[in-house]
Enzyme design. Structure first.
Site, short mmCIF file in Angstrom:
data_model
loop_
_atom_site.label_atom_id
_atom_site.label_comp_id
_atom_site.label_asym_id
_atom_site.label_seq_id
_atom_site.Cartn_x
_atom_site.Cartn_y
_atom_site.Cartn_z
CE LYS A 1 -2.40 -29.96 -29.89
NZ LYS A 1 -1.87 -28.62 -29.64
CE1 TYR B 1 0.61 -30.29 -27.90
CE2 TYR B 1 0.73 -28.52 -26.29
CZ TYR B 1 0.87 -28.96 -27.58
OH TYR B 1 1.27 -28.07 -28.56
#
Lengths: 308, 308, 308, 308
Positions: free
Chosen positions: B170, B142
């Site tokens: 992400k 992330y």
């Protein structure tokens, strides 16, 4: 406010931010820890601060933090006050840490701003207003903008200082203009302790009326920092300068190996290990210095006359 | 590498980063949570991501995080995969969270870099190399530099992607040049999912070959984001643009009340409360919108046709 | 406003930000310049932008800037519009540059914010309001926050766009969410041209309705960028993606030698020199690539099939 | 090096960075300028620095800068040395300014790094190595990272200090740890003058061995800063602290009206205008304080006893 009048100035002097001796990421170096605490206390320091940035607190499990609080408070046994870092991104976890610290006999809690989401100053003030009264200990604010992305602005500190158990602030911003603005803001509150973080600024902050320092180098040479503080406090300028130069010599060699902002912490732990005090293991995301950097630190210690 | 050949592309679509409905700082809004989960799932999303930044994870106690994992995994009951944020500054706490998530039936863990101390890239890679294998779930990285102060550089991701249970990333940097560099770096790894965080970039990232989005607005209008993703994926350009404009209309009104970087989160929770889905209470250091801002959000929802 | 109705959309396409061929810090590489202009124009570009960041304008003496304006406008001779950068920290010098450009036959001026003192948005709007009417040419704003420390916020652009001779904005922020906010803000002003700086974002910005690009790589391969723009504009998605991948291949190799933010500029000039188009001399504070980096650029060009 | 031995320490004391009195953006307030120069000189300062940041140099046309150099050097007529800012993004323009300054009788040139493109340290060192020898005056480096995005790192300064006409450095970083590192680096070069920019740091920098200050407030109360410097230099600690407190009182009131980083400059010019010394007109991108802020500055001056 009646309360203000009865507050006596205290929290003057050197409060070393203790490194956390580790054998691996979740195991204390217990003998190293014991030696380190005694080494620091033998230097005549006015207190001991555990679980700060230098103590790698955010990288340690809560289990290990609790264990450290118990051991250090037990070993110090009231010889000096123990300050415990309770900074957390979660309100409830800060309370939990402070409750644990109070039970173990700690003397104060140290609180930086939450460090994931950047709050605005009104939110920060509200946060302090909610949290500090829930902490069962005297509390220091801890201004650490390079890691938290947030300054405690002077107005925020001024207002927060009305809280009965808020007793001081440790400033690690490195910005002396900010420190002087705090001093001006709090000129009528001599009981509110203003301590400086970076040891390179210890002497000048005390010469300007600051109350002491939270100096990482005091893990290594506690007496040096206590002496520098005392000389500056007494206005003995030539002596203060001489000790300041000595501090700069450590800072400019032991903390500057490699090019990362973590050099300070790695150099400090490496030096303690070279002196036989404790392990230099570091919790993730850092790792200790490898052989080439270790040799550089060894050479620096030798030049400084710190290696026996 | 044999392993690579058998990996099948998955993790395509919309994985809403769920807000955490709260009654106060340490208490879930249980009925609101239940309604919110059903509201989102009714929109046809491909998964549900809890305990991310939008979920205020760093501000929540571990006790509450565990409770949320249990409740959400229990309620979803396998209808879609649940992804759980396990980011922590302490290695051991990340492992603890992932173990809990796995036991509750979660499908994946999501891991940002430690966010107090800024590591260098070699240290970050080493950190991933140590931690990811200890997590008993497929893992997404992330990338969230505005909060963590650290980018996962493309080379770091490329090397980390060799870990068997690392399945995607992400990206919430908002930097599409970076996203395209990642795509180029991982061109031979179609199984490695690249999802985009900011919903304003959903359509263009999918048009360029990205795999989906973790769109906060999908708490509010899940179907809109699923449709936008599907249109972009199918190359239906006029339809994709139309839905993109709709997304921009939400983003430009609901998320921009007030002037703080927290406007997005406050606006989103406020809107969910105005729609009768869940409470808008926020954990410290934030607080929910007061009446004037609430009226601005209400007016925005009315203009968007989202108020019944 | 009657004026608005009669404004016709123009300024669509590729406007390469030309590098400035130099023999030394204050001397043009005149034959190189001539070859470069023809090389770019042969690619079918819609205009030519001189004295931008890629043109090292701030590093050049005013004498040399004047000389460049004259030579390029003379050589282009109306075949395409020439845009001239007039950004300066001093108001009067911006006016002087624009007057010179107008006299030489330039078609537009390009204006970033003053870049020494960081102004607030109201001051920035006032600055634009004072300066733009004094410039005897149509004007583009140039959003370049990494160098100027300042964003043109969407509201500021929206208000500035009322000025009769403000015709567009070039965004080099790399932030597509910002670009989309601008588009939303200016949805009723199709005559206001929104161009994107970073070539990695050309295709997606045009797919989303953007009007073109100021792509540095178009110094090298002008046709590629013109084709990518045309494919994106026409909604030919597979072709646009293929050309985007080609752009990424250049960006990921030619612009990434070394580790400085100046790699883009050095790589581009080095490539032009390797192709025999012009000198790679750079004005202070930069210097051109030495032999090892030059070899890396040569190898990249060979892999890309750009070396004859 | 024989040269070094003969260099005598000089450049000690207060060198006020003069504001530039303006009637409009390209016209000097000639009578105001004359009054200001005499007002400052009457305070016993050791020199006068024109065309720095406080002088708004980057916002002024070259024509006006030349005019200012001539007028000030003419009026001062050797009573104190005049230092002239020659910072520019273009090498050649810096040389032009320095030549002009030398012809007018200036005593030194002051050079910050180029401030558009951020150079690396090796490039910065090369830049200094090329430029400084071309300047026909003794040269001060000027460390101003908040505006230039670049630090002169201690190693760079150490190497640059070998240039025969490089005589000192003015540090406006506000970072005293950096200042102390410079001092340590240059401990064997007492002839190399280290001056501090922010007046809030004047006393401590001089107590630590610094050589003086470039204090904006010395436009207003030159004597105060000269006295503070002298007290600190002589080690008269109580007196130095008292004057430091006075400096902080000015800084905390006159420079903090409004919320922009330009408050310092606007407050200073406003105060000079309220004292009847010169106009408060500011060059774009700034504008002078309007009535409400002006009243705040007036009240601050009254409280400070500075209004007659």
């Amino acid at each position: 406010m009646a309360g203000k009048k009865t507050r006596k100035p205290q929290w003057r002097g050197i409060f070393p931010p203790m490194v956390t001796p580790l054998l691996d990421r979740d195991r204390l170096d217990a003998p190293g820890l014991e030696r380190l605490v005694e080494h620091i206390l033998a230097g005549g320091v006015q207190g001991l601060f555990i679980l700060g940035s230098t103590g790698e607190a955010p990288s340690l499990s809560y289990r290990l933090r609790h264990q450290l609080i118990e051991r250090v408070c037990g070993q110090v046994a009231g010889r000096v006050p123990v300050l415990v870092g309770v900074t957390d991104t979660a309100f409830v976890e800060s309370v939990n840490l402070a409750v644990k610290a109070e039970q173990a006999g700690a003397a104060a809690a140290v609180l930086a701003s939450p460090y994931y989401f950047p709050a605005g100053q009104p939110e920060l003030l509200e946060y302090i207003g909610h949290l500090v009264p829930e902490l069962p200990l005297p509390v220091f604010l801890y201004n650490m903008p390079s890691y938290t992305k947030l300054f405690f602005e002077p107005d925020t500190v001024r207002q927060a200082a009305e809280l009965p158990n808020l007793v001081g602030l440790k400033d690690s911003s490195g910005n002396m203009s900010y420190f002087h603005r705090l001093q001006a803001c709090l000129a009528d509150r001599p009981d509110f302790a203003l301590l400086v973080g970076p040891e390179e600024l210890l002497v000048e902050s005390v010469l300007s009326g600051g109350h002491g320092g939270v100096c990482g180098g005091a893990n290594l040479c506690p007496r040096l920092y206590v002496d520098a503080w005392a000389a500056a406090r007494a206005g003995r300028l030539p002596r203060a300068r001489e000790l300041h130069d000595r501090i700069m010599a450590i800072s400019g060699s032991v903390y500057t190996v490699g090019r990362h902002s973590s050099s300070y912490l790695k150099g400090l732990k490496c030096a303690l290990s070279l002196l036989g005090i404790c392990s230099d293991f570091m919790a993730e995301p850092f790792h200790h210095f490898r052989a080439p950097e270790r040799e550089q630190v060894r050479a620096a210690l030798a030049r400084l006359g710190l290696l026996k």
